[in-house]
Design a protein around this motif. Structure first.
Motif, mmCIF file in Angstrom:
data_model
loop_
_atom_site.group_PDB
_atom_site.id
_atom_site.type_symbol
_atom_site.label_atom_id
_atom_site.label_comp_id
_atom_site.label_asym_id
_atom_site.label_seq_id
_atom_site.Cartn_x
_atom_site.Cartn_y
_atom_site.Cartn_z
ATOM 1 N N ASP C 42 0.848 -1.194 0.000
ATOM 2 C CA ASP C 42 0.000 0.000 0.000
ATOM 3 C C ASP C 42 0.891 1.253 0.000
ATOM 4 O O ASP C 42 1.738 1.419 0.886
ATOM 5 C CB ASP C 42 -0.879 -0.040 1.264
ATOM 6 C CG ASP C 42 -1.887 1.102 1.300
ATOM 7 O OD1 ASP C 42 -1.782 2.041 0.470
ATOM 8 O OD2 ASP C 42 -2.776 1.053 2.166
ATOM 9 N N THR C 165 2.500 -0.380 -7.238
ATOM 10 C CA THR C 165 1.413 -0.861 -6.395
ATOM 11 C C THR C 165 0.280 -1.333 -7.300
ATOM 12 O O THR C 165 0.408 -1.313 -8.523
ATOM 13 C CB THR C 165 0.911 0.274 -5.492
ATOM 14 O OG1 THR C 165 0.420 1.321 -6.349
ATOM 15 C CG2 THR C 165 2.048 0.835 -4.643
ATOM 16 N N ASP C 167 -3.885 -0.761 -7.927
ATOM 17 C CA ASP C 167 -4.872 0.230 -7.506
ATOM 18 C C ASP C 167 -6.130 0.181 -8.366
ATOM 19 O O ASP C 167 -6.084 -0.112 -9.560
ATOM 20 C CB ASP C 167 -4.237 1.624 -7.609
ATOM 21 C CG ASP C 167 -2.892 1.666 -6.915
ATOM 22 O OD1 ASP C 167 -2.860 1.866 -5.695
ATOM 23 O OD2 ASP C 167 -1.862 1.434 -7.597
ATOM 24 N N ASP C 168 -7.209 0.522 -7.723
ATOM 25 C CA ASP C 168 -8.472 0.580 -8.436
ATOM 26 C C ASP C 168 -8.528 1.852 -9.289
ATOM 27 O O ASP C 168 -8.043 2.913 -8.867
ATOM 28 C CB ASP C 168 -9.622 0.596 -7.426
ATOM 29 C CG ASP C 168 -10.959 0.416 -8.126
ATOM 30 O OD1 ASP C 168 -11.382 -0.742 -8.292
ATOM 31 O OD2 ASP C 168 -11.548 1.433 -8.548
ATOM 32 N N ASP C 171 -9.434 4.986 -7.617
ATOM 33 C CA ASP C 171 -8.565 5.467 -6.539
ATOM 34 C C ASP C 171 -8.071 6.881 -6.870
ATOM 35 O O ASP C 171 -7.762 7.188 -8.027
ATOM 36 C CB ASP C 171 -7.380 4.509 -6.397
ATOM 37 C CG ASP C 171 -6.640 4.697 -5.084
ATOM 38 O OD1 ASP C 171 -6.710 3.784 -4.237
ATOM 39 O OD2 ASP C 171 -5.975 5.750 -4.915
ATOM 40 N N LEU C 173 -5.318 8.084 -5.866
ATOM 41 C CA LEU C 173 -3.847 8.038 -5.925
ATOM 42 C C LEU C 173 -3.215 9.132 -5.082
ATOM 43 O O LEU C 173 -2.112 9.611 -5.384
ATOM 44 C CB LEU C 173 -3.354 8.115 -7.376
ATOM 45 C CG LEU C 173 -3.902 7.045 -8.340
ATOM 46 C CD1 LEU C 173 -3.260 7.216 -9.730
ATOM 47 C CD2 LEU C 173 -3.670 5.637 -7.825
ATOM 48 N N PRO C 191 1.526 3.762 -9.485
ATOM 49 C CA PRO C 191 0.254 3.034 -9.425
ATOM 50 C C PRO C 191 0.129 2.082 -10.612
ATOM 51 O O PRO C 191 0.693 2.317 -11.678
ATOM 52 C CB PRO C 191 -0.781 4.151 -9.544
ATOM 53 C CG PRO C 191 -0.092 5.200 -10.347
ATOM 54 C CD PRO C 191 1.373 5.128 -9.992
#
Lengths: 468, 468, 468
Positions: C42, C165, C167-168, C171, C173, C191
């Motif tokens: 995360d 990472t 990420d959706d 997100d 960010l 991301p």
């Protein structure tokens, strides 16, 4: 410049005890005559005995092993001469592309073969690179102009005793027959009967193929019965020309036979343009069964390569045609699909069925168990995508348990690249020596037994399995 | 003559550093008592303690590992005594056939086992061959007449602590019970509950099997509920006779349960001859689920062998019956088929489910991931077609990552050949020592840890997994 | 107590000649900066830079690699803190459970990672055990309180240059953007765009996901066209935040495109609760195709992980949620499912498609042949279930033949466990050094070439493939 000097112990085990054993095994078989019972060299090359045109035409353009990895690194196929008329190709430019991407082949069998060929066949002493490309090209060109580098001279130097080609049943085998008659040529160049294109009544090439076969055989192929007769007749013709084997490549190895009536119905329907995919598939399965039946009758060894998706990239196929790098392995399967064939012919005297796969999960799950029970079945050598030292080791490690060595086919080179034949057989001999040495040094095999096996793998097995 | 003297370091790594470690590991466990939780020896052999009849009957005719590869090399099964009444078999002629084809077994585990048995059990000092066949036969015959080579004496000499057999639920276990009562026999011979033939309501043997089970249990099996009761009762009987496990062999591991009503409907229909293939299949899946449910209740370890096509060569089956070499591996699959069973019982306390496969692609894709999550699931040892040093190495190399050593079953010999038991366990101990040594010399495991694992694999694992 | 001192040569070959080569190769790359283009840490951990709470929260509870094998040994997940609110967890008790089951991890990559982390990151000098558990826990706790063990300090010490990472698309960010702005932090935390939850119009989370995406993008996602626009917009946002890649996980890699009309019809139907499984599946296949199309347009690297059955144990899922150890490998397949995608985009300039698998039978049958032809396709590193030294060796041994080194992705650690990042990359560097050394000592590769490859595998490959 970086020297090109393939190590005499390459592919032999690194452990010194195992290496010494492997070296003794390899030394014993390294110079044995080459029996090449399966490949794709054109017999006419040997009949005509013309000099090879140039390094690109010899090493690159026609060899999809080479072009596919260059393509994977972003080199368009046409820049490699694929799909380009020979007279429009720039051999030197193509050669440079290979040299610039030489590192792409690190660790691959293609690099092994090419290094062996360049060093041992052509006496090249430096590694290809962007910098050396022109020098190496010129040196190769000079060699190719020498009489010692013509096909027949190389054939002798390669110590090839038998070379099988792959041929359409309608082929007149003129080159094979002329070579047999030629007192100046002592090698055996044998045709292999490959009838794939008669198996797909839903393909546009089927009807023309039937017509060509009718003309070649003088038998009407307008009926299914006629097709079988014509095939039978041409198989006899191939046998008379020295052929000992057939070869068949299919996606599915299904072998459910049809009644003659049903097969005839589909045949006639297809000729009038009426055939469903299911009918075509049933027709194909039936013919595969019939090929075995014919082999039981006439003794021709049946080779089977199932599980390849052909021409998977449509844009490449449309522009460059078949055999351009996008045939891809399918999930294989022999045990159930072959059940009807094996039920009826699996124990037939003299029947030989050599199974090849591009799905190595079949080695221990299907191929070895089948070859370890049926007298007719042999485990074909690792082939295409699996013709590397690592895959050969996996093959031996997976096949030997249930099938031993005596039910394996011996090496096949399956190549279109004439000059790669000795390198490919050499790789196999080295890889088998390494495998056998590992059994010797772990006391699973005596060195005497290993030596006997090594010899059998390059001689007795292919000679026996392929009836050479 | 060629000496037969199996090397004391056989199967240990050739690299000297690794070999020394492996030798220490192996030496520590080589003489450990044999726990054989899964096999097919007949308990009556030990009860009766009669001399073995002759070398062919001991080593060849009943062992499909041996006969299948001879068959693959063209020896008809009847010449090996298969399907021939004992009194019509010529043991010496059969033995000669093995000796003449001795090289066919080079590199196979069968050769390893037979060499170990001949040398270490029977003190034979020369390799079988066409030339030595009669001498070796006579020497074996002489041994077999000696008291030291009767089954019980060998059982003691083999240092077998536990030997599990495989038995039908209707079996009276008379031999097992008599052995338990016999003060002169200290070994543990345990029955294993194998209820396969109750699973196929579409098979001709199903109704007779139900009848036999009814008689054995005194419970009416004319209903599905009755069948379950009878099975439950017989499982208790097996447990009382020392049994700790069940075994089930199926083609598909599907485990979708049925409602009792639906199962009852199929059961009754099948008894009156009305059952579709789909119903039979649903019935089978349900029973496999119920076997797990029963195991959760009574604590019997559940062994499962899925993915074998049985009797694939009809002509051989018709003439020679089952277990004659043409059972063949299928594409395996546990993850989805077992989902219903694992949903309901996967974390049930005390439930043990040992999964075996003949499709080694399952090792890393299914078996290890399942055993590495479900407390109930254990990765069964490499079995049939995979019971070789090479396959054991692949099993450990594929299973250990996700399941470690503690979720593996320990070795099972799965043999019908009594004299091969020590050789098979010895192979496993050597192969595991070699694997562990490779982890030690690459510093993935300390030698102390490796030693603890080696001991656990021959003792704690099988004892714990099979509840011995 | 047993000392914990990972050997400096661990994973390097045991054969001394090969080890020396491997050591030289490894020494050359061991300290190279870490490029981690795929993982699940995360970003907020690095932004906030808070001390890690305790050893259990750091090493055990969130890491399903650890909890699944403990669960397989009978430890219920809740005793490991899974599904338990942080404030109710007893870190010390959880830690003790790991220590008591430390032997369960022998031979597994988890043990390798944990040993490396404990010894090399935290300076722990003794092996975890029931006896040492509390001492080690206290020592770790003390370290975690030190500034040098906060996330940013470790990030620097780990020499991480790039950390991606997952990420959706919705997100914001915020953490990534804040880190980019932070003059005190020089690392690159990128991301990765993972749009899986927009692919299943039959899942309960789909409509809420659309709503969140609409809010994040300011684009109405009530239509399929809107969804594509919103995704396109968010991809641009991710790119602006430093992202270079997308990631997609699916069970099936089918990529048959739909017409816009048909896709729109399914989208609208699904929003009003009318969608069949077949429609959902067609919608998903179409979106996967569209993701490739979007990548061709905007240059984001497309990562694809197909063939995982998610949440297979319903009781565990219901109680503990996803990512709790019961995602299991499926039979994989890329060649046919990807055909439509590859037909249209396989040779598109700049398109990068990285294929991962949990079914290692795909290595030689699908992944290498695809990567060895299509310029866009790269063979993803062995991942999940296959991220071990043994599987890495099998990957290299199977992939190199047809795809060489230049079409492989470079290592990805795919981890949620921040402190395992250096250990995982170290394992990969050691395993690759061992593989390359085996090629050198068998004279398949010069040591100079091997060195160049080793460097490329930790730098040039990931940098090029992931466009870092």
């Amino acid at each position: 410049m970086t020297a090109l000097s393939p190590h005499p112990d390459r592919l032999l085990p690194s452990d010194s005890a195992a290496r010494e054993v492997a070296r003794r095994l390899y030394d014993d078989v390294r110079a044995a005559p080459i029996l090449s019972p399966h490949g794709h060299v054109d017999a006419r090359v040997l009949l005509d005995d013309e000099p090879f045109p140039d390094p690109a035409a010899l090493f690159i353009t026609p060899d999809h092993y080479v072009t596919r990895l260059l393509h994977a690194h972003g080199v368009p196929l046409d820049r490699l001469g694929v799909g380009v008329p020979p007279e429009e190709r720039d051999g030197r430019a193509i050669w440079r592309l290979l040299c610039e991407h030489w590192d792409a082949f690190l660790g691959t069998p293609v690099r092994f073969w090419l290094e062996s060929e360049l060093a041992e066949v052509f006496g090249i002493g430096e590694q290809p690179s962007a910098e050396s490309a022109d020098r190496v090209y010129d040196e190769l060109q000079a060699r190719l102009a020498e009489p010692a580098f013509r096909p027949r001279a190389l054939f002798e130097r390669f110590n090839i005793e038998v070379l099988a080609t792959t041929d359409d049943p309608a082929d007149d085998l003129a080159a094979h027959l002329a070579l047999r008659e030629d007192p100046g040529f002592s090698g055996r160049v044998l045709p292999t009967f490959r009838a794939d294109r008669y198996m797909s009544p839903d393909a546009p090439g089927w009807a023309p193929a039937l017509a060509a076969l009718a003309e070649a055989s003088g038998i009407d192929t307008g009926t299914y019965a006629g097709l079988l007769d014509a095939l039978r007749s041409r198989r006899a013709f191939f046998t008379a020309a020295g052929g000992t084997a057939t070869d068949t490549g299919v996606l599915s190895a299904e072998t459910t036979p049809l009644s003659d009536t049903e097969a005839e119905r589909i045949h006639l329907g297809a000729l009038s343009g009426e055939v469903t995919p299911a009918e075509a598939s049933a027709y194909r399965s039936n013919l595969l069964y019939r090929f075995a039946e014919l082999s039981v009758d006439d003794g021709l060894v049946m080779q089977l390569h199932a599980g390849v998706h052909r021409n998977t990239h449509r844009p490449t196929f449309d522009r460059f045609g078949p055999d351009t790098g996008h045939d891809l392995p399918a999930v294989g399967g022999y045990t159930l699909p072959l059940a009807p064939l094996l039920r009826d012919f699996g124990t037939a005297p003299g029947f030989h069925l050599v199974l090849f796969t591009v799905d190595e999960s079949l080695f221990s799950r299907e191929i070895a168990p089948l070859a370890g029970f049926y007298p007719s079945v042999y485990a074909g050598a690792p082939w295409w995508f699996l013709d590397s030292p690592a895959a050969i080791a996996r093959y031996r490690g997976s096949i030997t348990d249930a099938a031993g060595f005596g039910k394996t086919s011996g090496f096949i080179d399956d190549t279109r690249a004439f000059c790669s034949i000795p390198a490919r057989h050499d790789m196999s001999r080295r890889a088998d020596a390494a495998f056998l040495a590992s059994l010797v040094t772990t006391h699973q095999l005596s060195e005497d037994d290993a030596l006997a096996v090594a010899r059998r793998l390059v001689d007795g097995q292919p000679r026996g399995v392929f009836k050479l």
